[in-house]
Design a protein around this motif. Structure first.
Motif, short mmCIF file in Angstrom:
data_model
loop_
_atom_site.label_atom_id
_atom_site.label_comp_id
_atom_site.label_asym_id
_atom_site.label_seq_id
_atom_site.Cartn_x
_atom_site.Cartn_y
_atom_site.Cartn_z
N PHE A 84 0.82 -1.23 0.00
CA PHE A 84 0.00 0.00 0.00
C PHE A 84 0.85 1.26 0.00
O PHE A 84 0.33 2.37 -0.13
N VAL A 85 2.15 1.11 0.15
CA VAL A 85 3.03 2.28 0.12
C VAL A 85 4.40 1.85 -0.37
O VAL A 85 4.87 0.76 -0.05
N LEU A 86 5.00 2.71 -1.19
CA LEU A 86 6.39 2.50 -1.61
C LEU A 86 7.20 3.67 -1.09
O LEU A 86 6.88 4.83 -1.36
N VAL A 87 8.25 3.35 -0.33
CA VAL A 87 9.19 4.38 0.08
C VAL A 87 10.34 4.37 -0.92
O VAL A 87 11.15 3.43 -0.93
N ALA A 88 10.39 5.36 -1.77
CA ALA A 88 11.51 5.50 -2.70
C ALA A 88 12.48 6.51 -2.11
O ALA A 88 12.10 7.37 -1.32
N THR A 89 13.74 6.37 -2.46
CA THR A 89 14.74 7.24 -1.85
C THR A 89 15.52 8.02 -2.90
O THR A 89 15.93 7.47 -3.92
N VAL A 90 15.70 9.29 -2.64
CA VAL A 90 16.63 10.10 -3.43
C VAL A 90 17.86 10.32 -2.55
O VAL A 90 17.87 11.17 -1.66
N GLY A 91 18.86 9.45 -2.74
CA GLY A 91 20.07 9.55 -1.93
C GLY A 91 19.96 8.74 -0.65
O GLY A 91 19.75 9.31 0.43
N THR A 92 20.12 7.42 -0.76
CA THR A 92 20.02 6.60 0.44
C THR A 92 21.14 6.95 1.41
O THR A 92 22.24 7.34 1.01
N THR A 93 20.86 6.79 2.71
CA THR A 93 21.85 7.10 3.74
C THR A 93 23.08 6.24 3.57
O THR A 93 24.21 6.69 3.68
N THR A 94 22.85 4.99 3.28
CA THR A 94 23.97 4.07 3.27
C THR A 94 24.88 4.27 2.06
O THR A 94 26.09 4.23 2.17
N SER A 95 24.28 4.58 0.90
CA SER A 95 25.11 4.59 -0.31
C SER A 95 24.81 5.73 -1.28
O SER A 95 25.43 5.83 -2.32
N GLY A 96 23.86 6.60 -0.94
CA GLY A 96 23.57 7.72 -1.82
C GLY A 96 22.80 7.35 -3.08
O GLY A 96 22.66 8.14 -4.01
N LEU A 97 22.29 6.15 -3.11
CA LEU A 97 21.56 5.64 -4.28
C LEU A 97 20.28 6.44 -4.54
O LEU A 97 19.63 6.90 -3.60
N ILE A 117 -1.47 2.57 -4.34
CA ILE A 117 -0.20 2.49 -3.61
C ILE A 117 0.39 3.89 -3.51
O ILE A 117 0.60 4.57 -4.50
N TRP A 118 0.62 4.32 -2.30
CA TRP A 118 1.13 5.67 -1.98
C TRP A 118 2.62 5.73 -2.29
O TRP A 118 3.36 4.80 -1.98
N LEU A 119 3.06 6.83 -2.87
CA LEU A 119 4.49 7.01 -3.13
C LEU A 119 5.06 8.04 -2.16
O LEU A 119 4.76 9.24 -2.24
N HIS A 120 5.88 7.55 -1.21
CA HIS A 120 6.60 8.46 -0.30
C HIS A 120 8.03 8.57 -0.80
O HIS A 120 8.70 7.55 -0.99
N VAL A 121 8.49 9.79 -1.01
CA VAL A 121 9.87 9.99 -1.44
C VAL A 121 10.69 10.50 -0.26
O VAL A 121 10.41 11.57 0.29
N ASP A 122 11.65 9.69 0.14
CA ASP A 122 12.55 10.08 1.21
C ASP A 122 13.80 10.70 0.59
O ASP A 122 14.65 10.00 0.06
N ALA A 123 13.86 12.02 0.66
CA ALA A 123 15.05 12.73 0.19
C ALA A 123 15.66 13.45 1.39
O ALA A 123 16.13 14.58 1.30
N ALA A 124 15.65 12.74 2.52
CA ALA A 124 16.02 13.35 3.80
C ALA A 124 17.38 14.01 3.71
O ALA A 124 17.54 15.16 4.10
#
Lengths: 490, 490
Positions: B232-245, B263-270
């Motif tokens: 129901f949700v996808l957390v996509a990442t712009v720049g993962t903490t571990t590797s910057g992916l 399905i909700w799209l959450h973008v983590d660009a923290a």
């Protein structure tokens, strides 16, 4: 801003804070602004080029301060106290100056070390059983953001323990128990976790000052279990936000331990818990029940504990229950000391990863005030509230809606002649609206078992008996006006 | 401490902060203390009587500061940046001085008003679509505590939306989608909410710098749905903490919108989201995909955004989804403006009730730096990191493990002769241990698709190219020693 610019700006900020407190008594308690006042004033985007600090600092004083509701005002009697002390401000300032997310011991050892120590200082000041000390390495204390956060963390640990004992339980059958007077975080925890919440009724007993009793709890558990619902946590309160009600923790805890040991007991003493610092209030604040039975306990230093928002203290009887529920350790967070188990890794004791260095302000405040100074503040607040409650008690046309609870009094006014409850509620809504129209003091309202009433809560470190007398004069005059208006209108 | 005592103590605190920054470069990055160093030094309970402030302040400098890991040190290249600016400190200090829990508009209007405005300033600086502005009253931005908190809030809103669309879904069948490189909050959200988490694999593509692709996502959804599991949700990442992916947000978002709109799209660009402030990085930082498809977006100002911890910005496309999921309004929190809907009540936009006045520090920083100053800082960090990455690229015996991502570089050393992956990992663990033994700089480690490697992350506002060159010299020398040690041992 370079270092020497900062020295000037920092001194200036200190002076602005001094000016604020020097003038606080003369300010309106409630901000005299309308919705969107700032949006109409500020540009709609950030400036392209940086602006001089002096302009920014002056805008703070001229645009922001007038838009604040002054929770530290001596005539702020609304909601609940939000502590602010100079020592707490200095703690926040210094913690901010070395900003770090402190999630591991290694990420900044002093942050973990000091938190571990001062939470034990606090546990001892409040008379908690040694099982709750960090030094014992079985239970322990950790700083959370708010009482909502503390309760949510406790409920997650409770669910984890319950599901370990009963692995085939469906999420849909789980129930969180709160009471009808529990802080709104109970309902919110249900929304967040997607679990049912059942509010056990206390409205009947509330006007006697009594909270949830064991008979009601037992009946609810039996009824729910028979229907296939599984209560797994009870949130009991020592001093509800809305009415100051106290659940009998010892009686409830004994029942749970004896007959329903898989139900976790979380005690929310977010507001009133600070009274545990004074030996004479420990019985009323349920210390024995907490020490014997609570699986977790929350006391917000940032409410009635002289420490600036936010600073919510959570103690647990078994730290392993938190860690079982919340431990995550990816490769990039592994450290030598963490792997060896020689240090506390507080990130596994709460919901977030990063955390501020909040133990610094607890350390500052407890050292600067000493335990005796902390107690003196608590006693002064209660004494002030007692003065107000005495006026209510001794003046005709006024009524205490429940016995005063520590520094909180619930009251209402009565009409000049006989009237039904509906009429009295209408009268009191008008009375409260008239109070709200004043900006020189602030009180808030609540409802207790269908009775609309006004809350009078003392907590500002600067409130004196003179402020109480001034407030009483205002309350009395407004009551007179409103009663008169009502008798003419009817 | 009275007002004039505070004036002195406040000036003194400002001076201590100045001294700290004047001496920061000469301090060890990592605290040179052992576990329990403070517990052994401090008394085991709070003092009965208050102590003089001078003693407390001196103990801060002599006991606490040496126990800190200095995240603001110019040679701190570990984890990710944690911003600290003087303007941010002043924001925290002033906010603390008028402590209030700001949960309602009325509880302190300026807090809500300023947050609503500066979150729009930030949205504009980052190039976000107007749908995300508070001024449009459809979406909006709100400050949360951490990226964990932002993600948890988004996931709760996503679950609420999904359950409204599919009310008969069982909690046990719900699945949170993250990737194998997502921040640990993904797994933690699963623990907190009691929901399954599926980490979609990106390890294969990670060494090319590519994140999750739509083919993998589609295959996972089809497989799960066929098995009765409901993502129901996808957390996509712009720049993962571990590797910057960086996940391809546009491709993933398009697939979700087209085929799986529930399905909700959450973008983590923290971390990397702050690069959106620079037009030249917007394509790489997935701005188009975010603007077209993200239901929610998180950017932590307290990571790479010059604003002291904590300050996590969360934007949502539809504020109604948050409020539907989280609204609670008991009688004692009702207000005229709230009832009329003329103001934002941010308490319904996050998990807790109370909140600090964090917009003040955003306002201070954005005004003092201006957008151009904010961009200059981001560009300087990336330029510094590029210098380091060039050395790695151009020096034999070193290898980039993935293409540099903004200001993060993953690298490892290679042995003098041919060797298998297992041996190279062992070599690099020894290399990393030798780096960790140094206290004049700090780097951290990670694992990428079975490859152990070292992370080099630039973010301190004080890091210059000279610091990079100094670090490179240390890294090169240690690598030489470790290679030599290994060739002798073998």
């Amino acid at each position: 801003m370079d270092i020497e610019d900062f020295r000037k700006a920092g001194y200036d900020a200190v002076d602005r804070i001094c000016d604020y407190y020097l003038s606080l008594r003369d300010r309106p308690v409630v901000a005299e602004v309308e919705p969107a006042y700032l949006r109409k004033t500020l540009p709609d985007h950030a400036p392209e080029q940086g602006e001089p600090w002096a302009d920014i600092a002056n805008d703070y004083s001229s645009l922001i301060v007038p838009g604040l509701t002054h929770w530290q005002h001596p005539s702020f009697f609304a909601y609940f106290p939000t502590a602010a002390t100079f020592e707490g401000m200095l703690g926040d300032f210094l913690a901010s100056s070395t900003a770090n997310p402190g999630f591991n011991w290694l990420a900044s050892p002093a942050c973990t070390e000091l938190e571990s120590v001062v939470m034990d200082w606090a546990a001892k000041m409040f008379g908690l059983d040694p099982i709750f000390y960090n030094e014992g390495e079985i239970g322990g204390g950790v700083i959370q953001t708010t009482a909502s956060d503390s309760a949510l963390t406790a409920i997650v640990a409770a669910r984890s323990r319950y599901m370990t004992l009963h692995p085939s339980t469906s999420m849909e059958s789980l129930v969180i128990y709160v009471t009808s007077q529990t802080h709104s975080f109970g309902k919110k925890a249900g929304l967040v976790l997607g679990l049912k919440v059942r509010a056990l009724p206390v409205d009947e007993t509330a006007r006697r000052g009594d909270g949830l009793d064991a008979t009601t709890l037992r009946a609810a558990v039996e009824e729910d279990r028979a229907a296939g619902h599984m209560p797994f946590v009870l949130v009991a309160t020592v001093g509800t936000t809305t009415s100051g009600l106290i659940d009998c923790v010892k009686e409830l805890g004994a029942l749970l331990k004896e007959d329903y040991p898989d139900i976790w007991l979380h005690v929310d003493a977010a507001w009133a818990g600070c009274a545990l610092s004074c030996p004479e209030y420990r019985e009323r604040a349920q210390l024995e029940g907490i020490n014997l039975y609570a699986d977790s306990l929350c006391i917000n230093f940032h409410k009635w504990g002289l420490i600036n928002f936010d600073c919510s203290a959570l103690w647990v009887r078994e730290r392993a229950r938190l860690i079982d529920a919340l431990d995550i350790t990816p490769e990039y967070l592994r450290t030598k000391h963490g792997d060896a188990g020689t240090v506390i890794e507080f990130r596994n004791w709460h919901l977030s990863l990063g955390r501020r260095f909040r133990s610094l302000k607890i350390w500052f405040v407890l050292r600067s005030y000493g335990v005796s100074g902390f107690r003196a503040y608590i006693r002064r607040c209660i004494a002030c509230c007692d003065v107000f409650a005495s006026h209510i008690r001794e003046t005709s046309g006024f009524e205490l809606v429940a016995p005063p609870s520590f520094s909180l009094t619930l009251f209402r006014i009565l009409p000049n002649g006989p009237a039904d409850e509906h009429y009295i509620n209408m009268l009191n809504r008008a009375f409260f609206d008239a109070l709200l129209a004043r900006h020189d003091l602030l009180l808030t309202q609540t409802e207790l078992g269908g009775t609309f009433c006004v809350r009078f809560s003392v907590g500002s470190a600067r409130t004196t008996v003179d402020d109480i007398e001034k407030a009483w004069t205002v309350v009395k005059d407004i009551a007179k006006d409103v009663r008169l208006r009502f008798s003419i209108a009817n």
